[in-house]
Design an enzyme around this catalytic site. Structure first.
Site, PDB file in Angstrom:
ATOM      1  N   ASP A 215     -30.361 -16.604   0.836  1.00 12.98           N
ATOM      2  CA  ASP A 215     -31.271 -16.846   1.998  1.00 12.98           C
ATOM      3  C   ASP A 215     -29.410 -15.083   2.139  1.00 12.98           C
ATOM      4  O   ASP A 215     -28.904 -15.043   1.533  1.00 12.98           O
ATOM      5  CB  ASP A 215     -30.377 -17.898   2.522  1.00 12.98           C
ATOM      6  N   HIS A 525     -35.692 -18.598  -5.555  1.00 20.59           N
ATOM      7  CA  HIS A 525     -35.698 -19.408  -4.818  1.00 20.59           C
ATOM      8  C   HIS A 525     -34.839 -18.093  -3.819  1.00 20.59           C
ATOM      9  O   HIS A 525     -33.192 -17.851  -3.742  1.00 20.59           O
ATOM     10  CB  HIS A 525     -35.046 -20.317  -3.708  1.00 20.59           C
ATOM     11  N   ASP A 567     -39.973 -24.272 -11.594  1.00 25.36           N
ATOM     12  CA  ASP A 567     -39.745 -22.901 -12.352  1.00 25.36           C
ATOM     13  C   ASP A 567     -40.902 -21.604 -10.623  1.00 25.36           C
ATOM     14  O   ASP A 567     -42.071 -21.590 -10.620  1.00 25.36           O
ATOM     15  CB  ASP A 567     -39.965 -21.138 -12.387  1.00 25.36           C
ATOM     16  N   GLU A 576     -33.080 -21.809  -6.531  1.00 26.26           N
ATOM     17  CA  GLU A 576     -32.099 -20.388  -6.315  1.00 26.26           C
ATOM     18  C   GLU A 576     -31.148 -19.708  -6.915  1.00 26.26           C
ATOM     19  O   GLU A 576     -30.603 -20.239  -8.265  1.00 26.26           O
ATOM     20  CB  GLU A 576     -31.571 -21.041  -4.812  1.00 26.26           C
TER      21      GLU A 576
HETATM   22  O1  9MR Z   1     -24.012 -23.975  -4.373  1.00 23.46           O
HETATM   23  C1  9MR Z   1     -23.835 -25.047  -3.058  1.00 23.46           C
HETATM   24  C2  9MR Z   1     -24.125 -26.792  -3.392  1.00 23.46           C
HETATM   25  O2  9MR Z   1     -22.963 -27.024  -3.874  1.00 23.46           O
HETATM   26  C3  9MR Z   1     -24.747 -27.765  -2.211  1.00 23.46           C
HETATM   27  O3  9MR Z   1     -25.068 -29.088  -2.526  1.00 23.46           O
HETATM   28  C4  9MR Z   1     -25.996 -27.716  -1.279  1.00 23.46           C
HETATM   29  C5  9MR Z   1     -26.446 -28.110  -0.055  1.00 23.46           C
HETATM   30  O4  9MR Z   1     -25.074 -28.436   0.893  1.00 23.46           O
HETATM   31  O5  9MR Z   1     -25.262 -26.186  -1.216  1.00 23.46           O
HETATM   32  C6  9MR Z   1     -25.825 -24.772  -2.195  1.00 23.46           C
HETATM   33  O6  9MR Z   1     -25.383 -23.802  -1.556  1.00 23.46           O
HETATM   34  C7  9MR Z   1     -26.341 -23.055  -0.952  1.00 23.46           C
HETATM   35  C8  9MR Z   1     -25.502 -22.703   0.790  1.00 23.46           C
HETATM   36  O7  9MR Z   1     -25.312 -23.792   1.952  1.00 23.46           O
HETATM   37  C9  9MR Z   1     -26.425 -22.083   1.508  1.00 23.46           C
HETATM   38  N1  9MR Z   1     -26.985 -20.408   0.702  1.00 23.46           N
HETATM   39  C10 9MR Z   1     -27.696 -20.848  -0.701  1.00 23.46           C
HETATM   40  C11 9MR Z   1     -26.532 -22.078  -1.491  1.00 23.46           C
HETATM   41  C12 9MR Z   1     -27.162 -21.962  -2.590  1.00 23.46           C
HETATM   42  O8  9MR Z   1     -28.332 -23.201  -2.231  1.00 23.46           O
END
Ligand code: 9MR
Length: 596
Positions: A215, A525, A567, A576
């Site tokens: 994102d 992602h 994937d 991601e």
């Molecule tokens: O890395 C984060 C993980 O520990 C959490 O479980 C997850 C859900 O809250 O979010 C991950 O972080 C994301 C962030 O909130 C937004 N940008 C992408 C991050 C990686 O997925």
């Protein structure tokens, strides 16, 4: 003249002549569990029922990128039975080694029956083949003095590709060039962050920084640990970084490329502090995640949202480290970092317990945390090293936290790492040995896990969380601290196992780093990689990796912790990429390559 080398992929071929599909326990419950964690995509479809397993079995699993000559070298062989193996030099077909596989055992996270081939005694550079006698199983690999150099440079350069407020020119970005996105000069203060001097709707300028992940938002907590990890990679391997040229616009200046890249993010972080009170906004974000757009097309209004204790302390720690790291290059800027670090600390003294609470109209990532002792300890340690004021060391000692494997919500070990490596003789021998013993206890537990593992990889079921590859890499980072302190190679070998896991010695048969290995993720992602109409994803990113939460509701080949990976763009919970996952990859690759 800078050259672009990131498309380079070291090819090894892994042959499978008699694939065996082992279907275990084909009926019964699904391993998936929809949880309530914030998705990075709006409105996920319901999770499918996932067959449990089937397990992919049949290939030899090993580091697909390459081995350093003196590295521990292990391959994982599927199946049962006592067997022998040989290693053949593929240049002249000469046999260079014969050995026996270890006895077979089950690795719980993948439920596979496997044994190990240890060919560490092969140390000459070259191309080789591992053959399992009495079977058709075979795999090729290389040993090279610079085996990890290119993948390190790509992993570091991934930050350049995720720069906000930057056009990526073809000279540096090759086919992944793109226009500038997110000027972030007219960011609005969100109602959750409203203050007398800066009420809701007040306009602030906070350009630059790195996009967090797939994102386009920028989050201080996650940015902080990523920036710290890259700065210690520089501090711990500074000779190595004097020679690296990763091909970024600043490569011709007098500053190591890693510090140029990190400064891009520090420039943004500085602007996230409210100068009126020292508090730091938790994130700079749109209200909702954008669609599958290129950066310059994702134009929704951006906001700075709520000041929080975690963000402010995290900022304080990072600015304190930055003041040390950058003072030889930018003395005035270093003083400004130091001033901002202390101002943030003061805000946190007055606001000791302000968790981030997601406002109703915001649905992007949370990085929510409710325990701040680890952040207080980290900031106190860094401020002590910066100011040499005893009160900070006293606070660190009073908090008396135990070091743990780092992650965005847990910074407990970061202060220990800094105190043990940059203490300028400030600490007594007694203090140093106490800190050292705590870190070594943590590392020894990881070594024990490695030695008990059928994969010789220190990962067990509960390590397979969102971003599990970063758990592996952060464990390796801890092990490398222990190795630096003791020179005991058990620590290094276990770190090597975890790196090899990420580079291919895992049950999915993927090298998890884009662009590196025989089979690497193609559909990460990552919005730019999704929207740019180029087949290959941006190189150098590590995918989050296997975990069986399956929060995105995509279709998975298995519900087991280490094989629940797909994937597919759909899979934001396993495929991601994120700046905090790449940072320990950079650290571990630098540590291994520099040590060679
Ligand atoms: O890395 C984060 C993980 O520990 C959490 O479980 C997850 C859900 O809250 O979010 C991950 O972080 C994301 C962030 O909130 C937004 N940008 C992408 C991050 C990686 O997925």
């Amino acid at each position: 003249m800078k050259t672009f080398t990131l498309g380079f992929v070291m090819r090894i071929q892994v042959f499978i002549l008699t694939p065996v599909l082992l279907v275990l326990n084909g009926c019964g419950g699904s391993g998936s569990a929809l949880n309530t964690a914030a998705p990075t995509q709006p409105e996920p479809p319901p999770a499918p029922v996932t067959p449990d397993p089937p397990v992919q079995e049949g290939l030899i699993k090993l580091n697909q990128v390459g081995f350093l000559p003196n590295a521990k070298k292990v391959a994982i062989i599927p199946g049962e039975g006592e067997r022998e193996f040989i290693v053949v030099n593929t240049m002249d077909n000469s046999q260079v080694m014969a050995g026996s596989l270890s006895s077979h055992a089950v690795w719980a996270p993948s439920q596979e029956q496997v044994s190990q081939a240890d060919f560490s005694q092969v140390t000459s550079e070259g191309s080789y083949r591992l053959d399992i006698m009495g079977s058709d199983l075979s795999a090729e690999f290389v040993i090279d003095d610079n085996a990890l150099g290119d993948v390190h440079d790509a992993a570091l350069k991934s930050y350049y590709f995720n720069r906000a407020t930057a056009a990526l020119e073809a000279e540096y970005a090759d086919k992944w060039s793109r226009p500038m996105g997110h000027p972030d000069e007219q960011v609005l203060v969100h109602a959750s962050a409203s203050s007398t001097e800066r009420p809701a709707g007040f306009q602030v300028s906070a350009p630059k920084g790195w996009y967090d992940a797939g994102d386009y938002n920028k989050y201080i907590v996650n940015s902080g640990i990523s920036t710290y990890t890259l700065m210690i990679s520089y501090l711990h391997h500074s000779a190595f970084y004097q020679q690296r040229d990763i091909g970024i616009p600043e490569s011709n200046d007098a500053i190591p490329d890693i510090l140029n890249e990190v400064k891009w993010n520090l420039d943004w972080m500085q602007a996230m502090q409210d100068p009126n009170d020292g508090g730091v906004y938790h994130k700079l974000t749109t209200l909702n995640f954008s669609g599958e757009l290129m950066p310059h097309e994702a134009n929704a209004q951006r906001y700075v949202v709520q000041k929080s204790t975690a963000a402010t302390l995290n900022f304080s720690a990072v600015m304190a480290v930055a003041s040390r790291v950058y003072s030889p290059y930018f003395p005035e800027l270093a003083q400004e970092y130091a001033r901002q670090a202390e101002l943030a600390w003061e805000w946190a003294q007055e606001n000791e317990n302000v968790p981030y609470v997601q406002p109703d109209d915001v649905s992007t990532g949370q990085y929510g945390d409710t325990n701040f002792n680890d952040e207080f300890a980290w900031a106190a340690a860094e401020l002590y090293l910066m100011t040499e004021k005893e009160e900070y060391l006293q606070r660190f000692n009073q908090l008396d936290i135990q070091p743990t494997v780092p992650g965005w919500p847990d910074t407990s070990s970061l202060g220990y790492i800094s105190l043990l490596t940059n203490n300028k003789g400030l600490l007594s021998d007694e203090q140093l040995s106490q800190y050292q013993n705590r870190l070594l206890d943590l590392a020894s537990g990881i070594v024990a896990m490695d030695q008990e593992s059928a994969y010789q990889v220190a990962m067990q079921n509960n390590d397979f969380v969102w971003g599990s590859n970063s758990v592996a890499l952060n464990k390796a980072l801890i092990l490398l601290q222990a190795f630096r302190l003791t020179e005991n190679t058990d620590f290094k070998h276990a770190a090597n196992g975890l790196l090899d896991y990420v580079l291919g010695r895992n049950p999915t048969d993927y090298s998890y780093v884009t662009g590196f290995g025989t089979k690497s993720p193609m559909d990460i992602h990552h919005r730019q990689s999704r929207a740019d109409e180029i087949t290959e994803p941006v190189p150098g990113f590590v995918a989050g990796g296997a975990q069986n939460g399956q929060q995105d509701g995509c279709s998975y080949p298995s519900g087991l912790p280490a094989t629940s990976y797909v994937d597919d763009w759909c899979s934001y919970s396993t495929n991601e990429i994120a700046i905090n996952w790449n940072a320990p990859l950079v650290y571990v690759l630098a540590g291994m390559q520099a040590e060679n």
